[in-house]
Design a protein around this motif. Structure first.
Motif, PDB file in Angstrom:
ATOM      1  N   GLY A  56       0.624  -1.073   0.836  1.00 11.34           N
ATOM      2  CA  GLY A  56      -0.145  -0.298   0.187  1.00 11.34           C
ATOM      3  C   GLY A  56       0.835   1.581  -0.353  1.00 11.34           C
ATOM      4  N   MET A  57       2.268   0.947   0.311  1.00  9.32           N
ATOM      5  CA  MET A  57       2.771   2.267  -0.118  1.00  9.32           C
ATOM      6  C   MET A  57       3.339   2.771  -0.613  1.00  9.32           C
ATOM      7  SD  MET A  57       2.877   3.196   3.728  1.00  9.32           S
ATOM      8  CE  MET A  57       4.080   4.507   4.168  1.00  9.32           C
ATOM      9  N   LEU A  58       3.521   2.122  -2.418  1.00 14.83           N
ATOM     10  CA  LEU A  58       4.212   1.674  -3.650  1.00 14.83           C
ATOM     11  C   LEU A  58       3.025   3.079  -3.767  1.00 14.83           C
ATOM     12  CD1 LEU A  58       5.316  -1.539  -3.608  1.00 14.83           C
ATOM     13  CD2 LEU A  58       7.000   0.281  -3.439  1.00 14.83           C
ATOM     14  N   THR A  59       3.454   2.600  -5.489  1.00 12.14           N
ATOM     15  CA  THR A  59       2.914   3.734  -6.709  1.00 12.14           C
ATOM     16  C   THR A  59       1.743   2.685  -6.921  1.00 12.14           C
ATOM     17  OG1 THR A  59       4.825   3.798  -8.193  1.00 12.14           O
ATOM     18  CG2 THR A  59       4.210   5.339  -6.410  1.00 12.14           C
ATOM     19  N   GLU A  60       0.658   2.782  -7.310  1.00  8.00           N
ATOM     20  CA  GLU A  60      -0.301   2.108  -8.372  1.00  8.00           C
ATOM     21  C   GLU A  60       0.909   1.025  -9.461  1.00  8.00           C
ATOM     22  OE1 GLU A  60      -4.482   1.706 -10.460  1.00  8.00           O
ATOM     23  OE2 GLU A  60      -3.685   2.865  -9.206  1.00  8.00           O
ATOM     24  N   PHE A 100      13.117   0.730  -1.723  1.00 12.47           N
ATOM     25  CA  PHE A 100      11.402   0.911  -0.945  1.00 12.47           C
ATOM     26  C   PHE A 100      11.035  -0.092   0.074  1.00 12.47           C
ATOM     27  CE2 PHE A 100       7.297   3.222  -0.131  1.00 12.47           C
ATOM     28  CZ  PHE A 100       8.105   4.174   0.443  1.00 12.47           C
ATOM     29  N   LEU A 101      10.838  -0.907  -0.849  1.00 13.78           N
ATOM     30  CA  LEU A 101      10.023  -2.075   0.352  1.00 13.78           C
ATOM     31  C   LEU A 101      11.274  -2.140   1.757  1.00 13.78           C
ATOM     32  CD1 LEU A 101       8.713  -4.539  -1.937  1.00 13.78           C
ATOM     33  CD2 LEU A 101       6.934  -3.016  -0.774  1.00 13.78           C
ATOM     34  N   LEU A 104      11.374   0.172   3.654  1.00 14.42           N
ATOM     35  CA  LEU A 104      10.785   0.224   4.771  1.00 14.42           C
ATOM     36  C   LEU A 104      10.955  -1.174   5.550  1.00 14.42           C
ATOM     37  CD1 LEU A 104       6.829   0.586   2.274  1.00 14.42           C
ATOM     38  CD2 LEU A 104       8.554   2.290   4.637  1.00 14.42           C
ATOM     39  N   GLU A 105      11.328  -2.143   5.518  1.00 12.88           N
ATOM     40  CA  GLU A 105      11.443  -3.343   6.576  1.00 12.88           C
ATOM     41  C   GLU A 105      12.129  -2.753   7.500  1.00 12.88           C
ATOM     42  OE1 GLU A 105      10.998  -6.609   8.146  1.00 12.88           O
ATOM     43  OE2 GLU A 105       9.822  -5.724   7.455  1.00 12.88           O
ATOM     44  N   ASP A 106      12.959  -2.062   7.203  1.00  9.93           N
ATOM     45  CA  ASP A 106      14.603  -2.381   7.868  1.00  9.93           C
ATOM     46  C   ASP A 106      14.032  -0.766   8.627  1.00  9.93           C
ATOM     47  OD1 ASP A 106      16.403  -3.683   6.598  1.00  9.93           O
ATOM     48  OD2 ASP A 106      17.493  -1.971   5.642  1.00  9.93           O
ATOM     49  N   LYS A 107      12.860  -0.014   7.921  1.00  7.72           N
ATOM     50  CA  LYS A 107      13.243   1.481   8.827  1.00  7.72           C
ATOM     51  C   LYS A 107      11.724   0.959  10.546  1.00  7.72           C
ATOM     52  CE  LYS A 107      13.989   4.583   6.600  1.00  7.72           C
ATOM     53  NZ  LYS A 107      13.917   5.633   5.337  1.00  7.72           N
ATOM     54  N   LEU A 108      10.706   0.010   9.632  1.00  6.68           N
ATOM     55  CA  LEU A 108       9.366  -0.100  10.397  1.00  6.68           C
ATOM     56  C   LEU A 108       9.519  -1.827  11.034  1.00  6.68           C
ATOM     57  CD1 LEU A 108       6.883   1.273   7.701  1.00  6.68           C
ATOM     58  CD2 LEU A 108       7.758   2.314   9.756  1.00  6.68           C
ATOM     59  N   GLN A 109      10.361  -2.549  10.191  1.00  7.92           N
ATOM     60  CA  GLN A 109      10.309  -3.984  11.415  1.00  7.92           C
ATOM     61  C   GLN A 109       9.181  -4.775  11.062  1.00  7.92           C
ATOM     62  OE1 GLN A 109      13.295  -3.434  14.149  1.00  7.92           O
ATOM     63  NE2 GLN A 109      14.840  -3.419  12.766  1.00  7.92           N
TER      64      GLN A 109
END
Length: 163
Positions: A56-60, A100-101, A104-109
């Motif tokens: 959902g965080m990526l562009t369509e 980007f994915l 995101l995983e590195d930051k949000l985990q």
């Protein structure tokens, strides 16, 4: 990395921006390998799982292209024809989305937290099953049995909601 002799400043390729998996990239690899007894997942499965968590965080367009490439197993040429863009455009979109994915995983985990939560639930379920078995063997108390059943139902509700 090849640099042209007449260029004074490095090109974007030198920074690792377009090729996220070279040794100059700052993107850390996230781990789907924390489950005991589970073989390490391949890169394709890593991206597919991350797409489920952070799609959902990526562009369509990025989400569609990554989904077609990793989940539907289409080639770059097939995706390019489907999306009416060049093959190189598809590749760039996939690579940017992957970076980007992973960031995101590195930051949000979120995925790591999900795995840890599932481990804790598994441990709680194991202990509750042991208590229930002990209670059934020695016919101790209906209250213990009811509490164990309540714990197990909470675990099952949580798993059903998040799996």
């Amino acid at each position: 990395m090849y640099t042209f002799p007449w260029r004074k400043r490095p090109s974007p390729l030198d920074k690792g921006t377009l090729f996220p998996y070279n040794n100059k990239c700052k993107v850390h690899s996230f781990t789907l390998r924390r489950l005991e007894g589970v073989e390490p997942l391949g890169k394709n499965l890593d991206v597919a799982v991350l797409l489920d968590f952070y799609g959902g965080m990526l562009t369509e367009k990025q989400r569609d292209v990554i989904d077609l490439y990793y989940n539907q197993d289409l080639s770059l040429s097939e995706i390019a024809e489907h999306e009416s863009i060049t093959r190189q455009g598809v590749r760039d979109s996939i690579k940017r989305g992957e970076v980007f994915l992973y960031e995101l995983e590195d930051k949000l985990q979120m995925f790591d937290t999900y795995i840890e939560t599932m481990k804790v639930l598994q441990s709680i379920q194991y202990v509750a099953d042991r208590i229930a078995k002990e209670n059934n063997t020695y016919h101790y108390s209906n209250a213990v049995r009811e509490n164990v059943e309540q714990i197990l139902s909470i675990i099952n509700e949580y798993r059903a909601r998040y799996e």
